[in-house]
Enzyme design. Sequence first.
Site, mmCIF file in Angstrom:
data_model
loop_
_atom_site.group_PDB
_atom_site.id
_atom_site.type_symbol
_atom_site.label_atom_id
_atom_site.label_comp_id
_atom_site.label_asym_id
_atom_site.label_seq_id
_atom_site.Cartn_x
_atom_site.Cartn_y
_atom_site.Cartn_z
ATOM 1 N N ALA A 312 58.877 59.196 8.128
ATOM 2 C CA ALA A 312 57.942 59.024 9.241
ATOM 3 C C ALA A 312 58.635 58.217 10.323
ATOM 4 O O ALA A 312 59.619 57.513 10.068
ATOM 5 C CB ALA A 312 56.665 58.330 8.782
ATOM 6 N N ASN A 315 56.979 56.486 16.729
ATOM 7 C CA ASN A 315 56.855 56.729 18.165
ATOM 8 C C ASN A 315 55.552 56.125 18.680
ATOM 9 O O ASN A 315 54.484 56.361 18.111
ATOM 10 C CB ASN A 315 56.873 58.231 18.446
ATOM 11 C CG ASN A 315 57.965 58.949 17.698
ATOM 12 O OD1 ASN A 315 59.134 58.717 17.932
ATOM 13 N ND2 ASN A 315 57.577 59.822 16.779
ATOM 14 N N GLU A 348 53.955 52.439 9.557
ATOM 15 C CA GLU A 348 54.197 52.960 10.907
ATOM 16 C C GLU A 348 53.249 52.350 11.933
ATOM 17 O O GLU A 348 53.631 52.139 13.092
ATOM 18 C CB GLU A 348 54.076 54.484 10.912
ATOM 19 C CG GLU A 348 55.022 55.206 9.955
ATOM 20 C CD GLU A 348 56.476 54.817 10.131
ATOM 21 O OE1 GLU A 348 56.888 54.507 11.271
ATOM 22 O OE2 GLU A 348 57.216 54.804 9.128
#
Length: 897
Positions: A312, A315, A348
């Site tokens: 993963a 962004n 993330e």
Amino acid sequence: MHRTPTPRFRRSQLAAAVLALASITAAHADNAPPAARYVSASHAPGTTTQLPRGVTPLHYIVSITPDAAASTFKGEAAIKVAVDAPTASITFNALNLTFAAAAIEGAGGSKQVTRKIEFDADKQTATVHFAEPVAKGEYLLRIDYSGKIGTQATGLFSLDYDTPQGRRRALYTQFENSDARSMLPSWDEPDYKATFDLNVVVPSNQMAVGNMPIARSEELGNGMKHVYFATTPRMSTYLLFFGLGDFERATAMSDGTEIGVITKKGALAQSRFALDESAALLREYNDYFGVRYPLPKLDNIAAPGRSQFFGAMENWGAVFTFEYGLLLDPAISTQSDKENIYTTLSHEMAHQWFGDLVTMRWWDDLWLNEGFASWMESRTTERLHPEWNTALSNVGGRESAMSQDALRTTHPVVQRIATVEQASQAFDGITYQKGEAVIRMLEAYVGADTWRTAVRSYMRKHAYGNTVSDDLWREVDAAAGKPVSAIAHDFTLQPGVPMITVGEAVCRNGNTRVRLTQTEFSKDQPDKKPLSWKVPVIASTVGNGKLATVLVRDGKATLNVPGCGALLVNAGQSGYYRTVYAPSNTRALARSFARLAPIDQLGLLADSQSLGLAGAQNLADFLELVKATPLSADPQVLGKVAASLGSLYEQYAGDPARQQAFGRFAVARLAPMMTQTGWEARAGEASSVATLRGQLIAILGDMGEPGVLAEARRRYAASEQDPAAMPAPLRRTILGVVAQHADAATWEQLHARAQQEKTPLVKNQLYDLLASSDDPALAQRALALALTDEPGVTNSPAMISRVSRTHPELAFDFALAHLEQVNARIDASSRSRYFPRLAAASAQPDMIAKLEAYAQAHLPAGARGDADSSVAGIKYRIKLRAERLPAVDAWLAKQAG
């Protein structure tokens, strides 16, 4: 074929863009905190860069027109830059791009077309030269260019997948660490932060995804549309994202932010867990960091396929994740999958602050991103899902780091990075797991509230900016009111694992007094002069529960602990060090083992095993703890015992008689666990029991235990008529046992299933299974299959890697013999990692020479970190088998006697 027009800036658009850039930059400066405001075009003193100083990007307008079928794209970049001093050339990053034209224009209308463009493939740069020097000031650098869409997860790439309606292709980007330069000319280094306006010309019937919401979309006719995304906050190039495909999106609101999950069409129902948990995570992180998530939306994008190097990517506002890390398929997903999805989400999303909002200045401090996201992932999982009891898994993460950190090829947490390849290799257990473990130790030392105060201050002061580790330590020192940075420096600026030797304990007046000595734990340098650390130590006596703390300085300390029972050092397992006890205390802890907290049982097992394998302690001490572990222990403790026995069993590979002797002991220890756990899930059982069930079946299957093999094969055969024979939580495990021990006919049957499967998640698993056979002949067939078009370009390298786990010599020799074909399936910056990892499980002396020869012939001197680590691991494995397994044999003989 209809030709898609390339988006161009007409003269009027260009002039408007110059004015827009000025207003955009000003608006962001006004809204950003003081640390984020642009002051000058120069970097902070000492910041590493591979680009010339003096020109800084402020804002990018990037237009992309992809041609997915042709695997190419056309683009235009209009980059607002600040020039510090007159210059006749500007250098920036560009990789595999072809420039059609470049020009520079000032706000007053002055314009120069480039005189010459030079590319340096080795440095991955382009230099545009002008006829006259450009004066100091702000300009718009405009470049028309084109590039290629790749098939591996790097740069702008495509992923093909099957659907009931036929084959489909989706596009995604992956820019970390240094691949934005392959989609746009850019200052592709983390300290060159800027704002971005991305716009794309794409098919009208497909969904385009970016970091920000779509600002507007215009139909162009002929089935095409022009999509404009809103302006991003100031951020590093590696966080830019673009995705395109036949997607679906589900959303929910959380704390004023739109949370989204994006999948290929037909898979959206499998994203419900991820969507719900993302909403809860955002609320938790907004509170913990004290700085609200600053973007209007946060999407998690699920993609078919996989990479050998990441699962993963964080962004900003558009987290990319392979499907196995985000979607729960009721036909195949397990409890472990569910927990892994959660940890991926929490990791993330933590990056949206640690990494995205505040970014390391250069890759030397990558751990500021990854170590903190790993720690935050663990902390948040413990807090929001206490029923999973994942705090116990922290011991396993620490062990993984120590295993790497105790070899001569280790490196400090903060390490010198000079090349793209070195930056790629920095994503390892030291950066992630050791970084996490050091944070956990320091948090325990200063207290959770103090630590959070420091983190909040760090976030506020450095939002939208770049930092080095000392920026954080200053905040921790200030919040704690003591020099925590001195401890932090010892654990992050030098490599290795401290070892605390505990002397003979003396009990007087209800207190235990003991002398502590600090040396260094090493697996392959037993005579190495030890480094020195300031080590925070927490201890207790079994049965008392009161904790005592001391800071070991200059290699020694005296510890006074309440109570007079067996002494436990590193109570709670927050410390990053090994503990060696005096023999009498070792025996006392073994007798008291059942009374220890599960996390301390895990820590004691881990220390005992690792010290024994390294020769720092008798390996029999570990086996005695295995015997002392009761069936009533926490399932994760039983899982640790099972995994440790499975690992020792594998060390006997190639010596059938001795392996069978050890196997008999291991099976006798594990079979009662299997009987207690059973094949069928019980109503209300803990999630950790479900995980243990799968572990035991897999490990006993690996050992060839007849009962497990027979039951796995029976259920596999019965599943043709009765799908319930292989329930979803056990499907992968049962198939794994069957595939590992498959004959040619069974292998062909699994191959036929893989060919017919249309669901990417299931298809990937089936091709993995084909590469997992113990039979060398079937492993060879899997390797040959991997280089065909059948499995798909992301499954091919995965299959070769899977073969290498059981047959490292076979896989490495095959890959080397087909070097060009394998290289075509691996992105260039990752080849320095892929081939050495194929050899990593070997214990054959000749593999060392092969690997060293490969590195000499194919890897630059500065890109051999993974090769050196694999060689060190092979040497250690050879030593372990020669020098440590005899102690296990002797212990087994004594038990039999």
